[in-house]
Enzyme design. Structure first.
Site, PDB file in Angstrom:
ATOM      1  N   ARG A  13       0.731  -1.305   0.116  1.00 37.84           N
ATOM      2  CA  ARG A  13       0.002   0.041   0.015  1.00 37.84           C
ATOM      3  C   ARG A  13       1.072   1.308   0.025  1.00 37.84           C
ATOM      4  NH1 ARG A  13      -0.494   4.531   2.567  1.00 37.84           N
ATOM      5  NH2 ARG A  13      -0.140   3.417   4.540  1.00 37.84           N
ATOM      6  N   ASP A  14       1.604   1.487   1.318  1.00 35.02           N
ATOM      7  CA  ASP A  14       2.317   2.857   1.287  1.00 35.02           C
ATOM      8  C   ASP A  14       3.503   2.797   0.231  1.00 35.02           C
ATOM      9  OD1 ASP A  14       3.585   5.015   2.087  1.00 35.02           O
ATOM     10  OD2 ASP A  14       3.611   4.404   4.244  1.00 35.02           O
ATOM     11  N   HIS A 205       4.970   4.024  12.910  1.00 37.10           N
ATOM     12  CA  HIS A 205       5.115   4.025  11.342  1.00 37.10           C
ATOM     13  C   HIS A 205       6.229   4.997  11.026  1.00 37.10           C
ATOM     14  CE1 HIS A 205       3.001   3.790   7.409  1.00 37.10           C
ATOM     15  NE2 HIS A 205       3.905   4.996   7.106  1.00 37.10           N
ATOM     16  N   HIS A 207       9.004   6.568   8.468  1.00 34.63           N
ATOM     17  CA  HIS A 207       9.480   6.957   7.280  1.00 34.63           C
ATOM     18  C   HIS A 207      11.251   7.310   7.283  1.00 34.63           C
ATOM     19  CE1 HIS A 207       6.231   6.710   4.149  1.00 34.63           C
ATOM     20  NE2 HIS A 207       5.598   6.700   5.402  1.00 34.63           N
ATOM     21  N   CYS A 238       3.904   9.398   0.578  1.00 31.51           N
ATOM     22  CA  CYS A 238       2.474   9.800   0.403  1.00 31.51           C
ATOM     23  C   CYS A 238       2.561  10.897  -0.727  1.00 31.51           C
ATOM     24  CB  CYS A 238       1.998  10.374   1.698  1.00 31.51           C
ATOM     25  SG  CYS A 238       0.320  11.088   1.728  1.00 31.51           S
ATOM     26  N   ASN A 247       9.564   4.416   3.559  1.00 30.58           N
ATOM     27  CA  ASN A 247       9.650   3.757   4.848  1.00 30.58           C
ATOM     28  C   ASN A 247      10.818   3.208   5.460  1.00 30.58           C
ATOM     29  OD1 ASN A 247       6.701   3.901   3.934  1.00 30.58           O
ATOM     30  ND2 ASN A 247       6.230   3.336   6.411  1.00 30.58           N
TER      31      ASN A 247
HETATM   32  N1  COA Z   1     -13.105   4.705  -2.550  1.00 30.53           N
HETATM   33  C1  COA Z   1     -13.240   4.883  -3.794  1.00 30.53           C
HETATM   34  N2  COA Z   1     -13.871   6.171  -4.323  1.00 30.53           N
HETATM   35  C2  COA Z   1     -14.300   6.767  -3.518  1.00 30.53           C
HETATM   36  C3  COA Z   1     -13.964   6.897  -2.065  1.00 30.53           C
HETATM   37  C4  COA Z   1     -13.385   5.762  -1.501  1.00 30.53           C
HETATM   38  N3  COA Z   1     -12.891   5.635  -0.443  1.00 30.53           N
HETATM   39  N4  COA Z   1     -14.287   8.172  -1.460  1.00 30.53           N
HETATM   40  C5  COA Z   1     -14.977   8.815  -2.422  1.00 30.53           C
HETATM   41  N5  COA Z   1     -14.809   8.087  -3.613  1.00 30.53           N
HETATM   42  C6  COA Z   1     -15.032   8.553  -5.121  1.00 30.53           C
HETATM   43  C7  COA Z   1     -16.637   8.880  -4.876  1.00 30.53           C
HETATM   44  O1  COA Z   1     -17.371   7.971  -5.220  1.00 30.53           O
HETATM   45  C8  COA Z   1     -16.757  10.113  -6.066  1.00 30.53           C
HETATM   46  O2  COA Z   1     -16.662   9.481  -7.472  1.00 30.53           O
HETATM   47  P1  COA Z   1     -17.237  10.245  -8.630  1.00 30.53           P
HETATM   48  O3  COA Z   1     -16.440  11.146  -9.204  1.00 30.53           O
HETATM   49  O4  COA Z   1     -17.319   8.930  -9.566  1.00 30.53           O
HETATM   50  O5  COA Z   1     -18.821  10.217  -8.438  1.00 30.53           O
HETATM   51  C9  COA Z   1     -15.077  10.652  -6.002  1.00 30.53           C
HETATM   52  O6  COA Z   1     -14.282   9.916  -5.320  1.00 30.53           O
HETATM   53  C10 COA Z   1     -15.341  11.951  -5.308  1.00 30.53           C
HETATM   54  O7  COA Z   1     -15.847  11.927  -4.078  1.00 30.53           O
HETATM   55  P2  COA Z   1     -15.883  12.830  -2.945  1.00 30.53           P
HETATM   56  O8  COA Z   1     -16.763  12.299  -1.724  1.00 30.53           O
HETATM   57  O9  COA Z   1     -16.453  14.147  -3.274  1.00 30.53           O
HETATM   58  O10 COA Z   1     -14.338  12.829  -2.637  1.00 30.53           O
HETATM   59  P3  COA Z   1     -13.274  13.949  -2.616  1.00 30.53           P
HETATM   60  O11 COA Z   1     -13.157  14.556  -4.060  1.00 30.53           O
HETATM   61  O12 COA Z   1     -13.725  14.876  -1.647  1.00 30.53           O
HETATM   62  O13 COA Z   1     -11.934  12.985  -2.157  1.00 30.53           O
HETATM   63  C11 COA Z   1     -11.120  11.263  -0.994  1.00 30.53           C
HETATM   64  C12 COA Z   1     -11.818  12.603  -0.787  1.00 30.53           C
HETATM   65  C13 COA Z   1     -10.638  10.837   0.532  1.00 30.53           C
HETATM   66  C14 COA Z   1     -11.980  10.343  -1.565  1.00 30.53           C
HETATM   67  C15 COA Z   1      -9.744  11.280  -1.905  1.00 30.53           C
HETATM   68  O14 COA Z   1      -9.064  12.403  -1.552  1.00 30.53           O
HETATM   69  C16 COA Z   1      -8.894  10.036  -1.819  1.00 30.53           C
HETATM   70  O15 COA Z   1      -9.283   9.031  -1.994  1.00 30.53           O
HETATM   71  N6  COA Z   1      -7.827  10.499  -1.279  1.00 30.53           N
HETATM   72  C17 COA Z   1      -6.752   9.372  -0.946  1.00 30.53           C
HETATM   73  C18 COA Z   1      -5.901   9.496   0.121  1.00 30.53           C
HETATM   74  C19 COA Z   1      -4.705   8.809   0.124  1.00 30.53           C
HETATM   75  O16 COA Z   1      -4.879   7.561  -0.255  1.00 30.53           O
HETATM   76  N7  COA Z   1      -3.612   8.900   0.654  1.00 30.53           N
HETATM   77  C20 COA Z   1      -2.512   8.053   0.740  1.00 30.53           C
HETATM   78  C21 COA Z   1      -2.522   7.579   2.207  1.00 30.53           C
HETATM   79  S1  COA Z   1      -2.684   8.190   3.547  1.00 30.53           S
HETATM   80 ZN    ZN Z   2       3.646   6.143   5.447  1.00 31.70          ZN
END
Ligand code: COA
Ligand code: ZN
Length: 301
Positions: A13-14, A205, A207, A238, A247
């Site tokens: 994942r990370d 955790h 890095h 990230c 990490n």
């Molecule tokens: N898994 C898959 N899709 C997701 C989701 C999830 N957990 N949460 C929201 N979505 C989808 C929604 O269905 C929507 O899809 P669409 O555009 O096809 O309708 C889209 O994402 C936007 O949804 P919204 O609730 O408005 O999300 P957002 O744009 O505010 O984004 C997150 C918020 C959290 C979903 C997004 O920023 C994200 O996934 N970030 C990843 C963070 C990450 O992995 N960081 C590294 C590890 S810490």
């Molecule tokens: Zn990390």
């Protein structure tokens, strides 16, 4: 046998979320199986996040499906919100790692929500997870320093930890998201939390951005922490935290702890084979800091 230390390999994942190249489901499973073959009993196999935000984690449902059949290790998945929880539950994962934040800017950058919203969502997830018999880890991002706001106040982390444990999460993991902690900071924060809550539900955790990853693991060990995340081949980073690099490498952590007499249950020879595979698949793995020394001497382990 020495005292047990448990390691969760978060490389799939990370490690893979931040790679320029995207691995397919079969390649991700190949890496996971190689890590599991070394005896790692907890692996974060992916994340249920927006595929637009992190394209490399699309298909985590298929990765979980492939991982579940193994049974020799506990697959977990990172989630940022309720939708992620629902997807993880549908996929059948037994442990979710929900991210909460010690800084407001990081909460917005990573998940487009406030710190309080992330805590409220965690509370809802915990009540669902009890029904669903799913374990919840809460990972406190930027627990030591934030790339946007600078040093994190230990009081904030202490407050979040107390609230998370009170709401019923199974584990709290302190994440040094950008690798800014030093051993003194790590020791101070972990000993404070262990004094208040014991060590059983707290993990770390780290890095390795500033080459203090292993020193920080040792500092946390001195405080009584016995649970660590690490990444095979030192992968990690990230996409939403500028300056974050890999990490601390799982193979370095295992080598150090085993040499110190702890029991990780992990076979270093097989772990190095998984590390080689990670390098081959990504073409971009830093590798453990001790690799050059370890490789010609693997018959000793
Ligand atoms: N898994 C898959 N899709 C997701 C989701 C999830 N957990 N949460 C929201 N979505 C989808 C929604 O269905 C929507 O899809 P669409 O555009 O096809 O309708 C889209 O994402 C936007 O949804 P919204 O609730 O408005 O999300 P957002 O744009 O505010 O984004 C997150 C918020 C959290 C979903 C997004 O920023 C994200 O996934 N970030 C990843 C963070 C990450 O992995 N960081 C590294 C590890 S810490
Ligand atoms: Zn990390």
């Amino acid at each position: 046998m020495g005292e047990k230390v448990s390691i969760t390999d978060v490389g799939p994942r990370d490690g893979l979320q931040n790679q320029p190249g995207i691995l397919n489901v079969e390649e991700r499973l190949k890496l996971i199986r190689a890590v599991a073959a070394a005896g790692v009993t907890a692996i974060e196999v992916g994340s249920f996040v927006s595929p637009k935000a992190v394209p490399a984690m699309a298909g985590t449902d298929q990765v979980v499906a492939g991982a579940k059949s193994d049974g020799s290790y506990k697959p977990s998945a990172l989630i940022p919100n309720l939708k992620g929880y629902e997807l993880a539950r549908e996929a059948g994962v037994g442990t979710v790692a929900m991210v909460v934040y010690a800084s407001e800017t990081m909460a917005r950058e990573n998940a487009k929500m406030s710190g309080q919203q992330a805590m409220d969502i965690t509370r809802s997830i915990v009540s669902l997870a009890i029904e669903d018999k799913i374990e919840v880890t809460a990972t406190i991002a930027v627990a030591f320093a934030c790339p946007f706001e600078g040093a994190t106040a230990p009081d904030s982390v202490a407050r979040l930890t107390a609230e998370l444990l009170e709401m019923g999460v199974n584990n709290v993991v302190l994440a040094d998201t950008i690798g800014a902690a030093d051993p003194q900071h790590a020791r101070m924060l972990t000993s404070r939390l262990v004094d208040s809550h014991g060590a059983a539900s707290i993990g770390c955790h780290f890095h390795d951005t500033r080459a203090m990853g292993l020193a920080n693991v040792y500092a946390a060990i001195e405080s009584g922490i016995r649970k660590f995340d690490a990444c095979i081949a030192g992968l990690g980073g990230c996409p939403f935290a500028p300056g974050a690099t890999g990490n601390v490498a799982t193979e370095d952590v295992v080598m150090m702890l085993e040499q110190m007499g702890f029991d990780t249950g992990i076979d270093l020879r097989k772990l190095m084979a998984a590390s080689d595979l990670a390098a081959e698949l990504t073409g971009n793995a830093p590798g453990g800091r001790a690799s050059a020394w370890l490789k010609p001497r693997l018959d000793r382990f």
